[in-house]
Scaffold this active site. Structure first.
Site, short mmCIF file in Angstrom:
data_model
loop_
_atom_site.label_atom_id
_atom_site.label_comp_id
_atom_site.label_asym_id
_atom_site.label_seq_id
_atom_site.Cartn_x
_atom_site.Cartn_y
_atom_site.Cartn_z
N HIS A 129 0.83 -1.22 0.00
CA HIS A 129 0.00 0.00 0.00
C HIS A 129 0.86 1.27 0.00
CE1 HIS A 129 -3.56 -2.38 0.58
NE2 HIS A 129 -3.19 -2.80 1.77
N HIS A 168 -6.14 -7.49 0.01
CA HIS A 168 -6.38 -6.07 -0.31
C HIS A 168 -5.72 -5.71 -1.64
CE1 HIS A 168 -6.47 -6.37 4.16
NE2 HIS A 168 -7.58 -5.67 3.99
N ASP A 253 -4.06 -12.65 4.31
CA ASP A 253 -5.29 -12.16 4.94
C ASP A 253 -6.52 -12.57 4.12
OD1 ASP A 253 -4.27 -10.50 2.98
OD2 ASP A 253 -4.25 -8.70 4.24
ZN LIG Z 1 -3.81 -7.15 3.11
#
Ligand SMILES: [Zn+2]
Length: 354
Positions: A129, A168, A253
């Site tokens: 990120h 993500h 995750d």
């Molecule tokens: Zn993640």
């Protein structure tokens, strides 16, 4: 297929020194994985350990602004705290982040030098990120992006594939190579979910158009959907791109036990995804793969899935690789034939002219 060369594991107790307080991205993740690495390294000559050293500033500056790097270092040294909405740092975080990026580059070096068949950097803080000018989403330096630049600039490669299977969307990585046709970015992720980006229509810009692939998936998908996606979308993308090296943003995750998301994958599923990426690497780049740890916040799930990935990398068939996993299979998952999933696959195919 068992390679005569070992799988490199980059591991260090020092990855615990980035302290985050009461936070899911905690030092306990690094402690658990360091213990797992010690077990694997002691039990088999199919693995070799690498003790990480700090990355050189020049490689950090290949993707991050000097202004951000200086500000982050100052903020850590002066005591740390919350640096953005959901990222926390401590006095040793800057140094630990240098070891995270550095460790992955050492893994890349070991593979490029032919000393290791492939490599997995069990690092923290994670990276995908982080943007050019700032931290984001538990991430300080974008480790995988630094490694891609390193492969292009240090080794003179022309085509590097980044696969991102963290739950993500890897928004930082996408942004850094959005106009660069030398790096093909392929991200599968749960949607809707943080950070909110990652739609199929985000395909790149300028010369990079067509080199950014996003597959947003609904919660509850399960292993089979991901495997199908890799076969139906990643494989043809790779056939066309012919990567010279494959990097993986390996987040766990997406596991069914994870507290932050709900893609319902299992350790066996991750082992099979690893096997698929290895097949692609064998076909295109003599098996050259380096993985870097991103997310994964349930310790039982994380250690089970990372062990399954490492065993698969070392040549064990995926079913055998996931045998030691204690978390077990997830609660099911969707059929890949389901209407909404078919529509998403179809949209990605059309956008990328498959
Ligand atoms: Zn993640």
């Amino acid at each position: 297929m068992i390679s005569s060369k070992p799988t490199a594991i980059i591991t260090s107790a020092r990855y615990q020194e980035h302290r985050t307080g009461n936070h899911p991205e905690s030092p306990r993740r690094a402690a658990a994985l360091h213990e797992l690495a010690a077990k694997l390294l002691a039990g088999s000559d199919r693995f070799t350990g690498i003790d990480p050293v700090a990355v050189e500033l020049a490689w950090l500056e290949a993707v991050h602004s000097p202004r951000y790097l200086a500000a982050l270092e100052r903020f850590c040294i002066s005591g740390g705290g919350s640096i953005d909405l959901n990222t926390t740092v401590s006095p040793a975080s800057y140094q630990t982040a240098l070891l995270a990026a550095g460790g992955l580059l050492q893994g890349v070096d070991a593979v490029m030098a032919g000393k290791a068949a492939n490599a997995f950097a069990l690092v923290r803080p994670p990276g995908h990120h982080a943007g050019t000018g700032g931290s984001e989403g538990f991430c300080l330096f974008n480790n995988v992006a630094i490694a891609a630049k390193y492969l292009l600039d240090r080794y003179g490669l022309q085509r590097v594939l980044i696969v991102d299977w963290d739950v993500h969307h890897g928004n930082g990585t996408q942004d850094m190579f959005y106009d660069d046709p030398r790096v093909l970015f392929f991200s599968s992720h749960q949607y809707p979910l943080y950070p909110g980006s990652g739609q199929p229509g985000e395909t790149g810009e300028g010369k990079g158009r067509g080199y950014n692939w996003n597959l947003p998936l609904p919660a509850g998908c399960g292993d089979e959907v991901l495997e199908r996606a890799y076969a139906a979308l990643l494989e043809p993308a790779v056939e066309k791109f012919r990567p010279q090296f494959i990097l993986v943003s390996a987040g766990y995750d997406g596991h069914w036990r994870d507290p932050l998301a709900g893609l319902t994958l299992s350790a066996a599923g991750y082992a099979r995804l690893t096997g698929r990426v290895m097949e692609l690497a064998a076909a295109h780049c003599q098996g050259k793969i380096a993985l870097t740890l991103e997310g994964g916040y349930d310790l039982t799930a994380l250690t089970g899935a990372v062990e399954a990935t490492l065993r698969a990398l070392s040549g064990e068939p995926p079913e055998a690789a996931s045998q030691p996993d204690r978390a077990g299979p997830g609660p099911g998952g969707y059929s890949p034939e389901l209407g909404p999933l078919r529509d998403i696959f179809q949209e990605v195919r059309q956008l990328h002219k498959l």
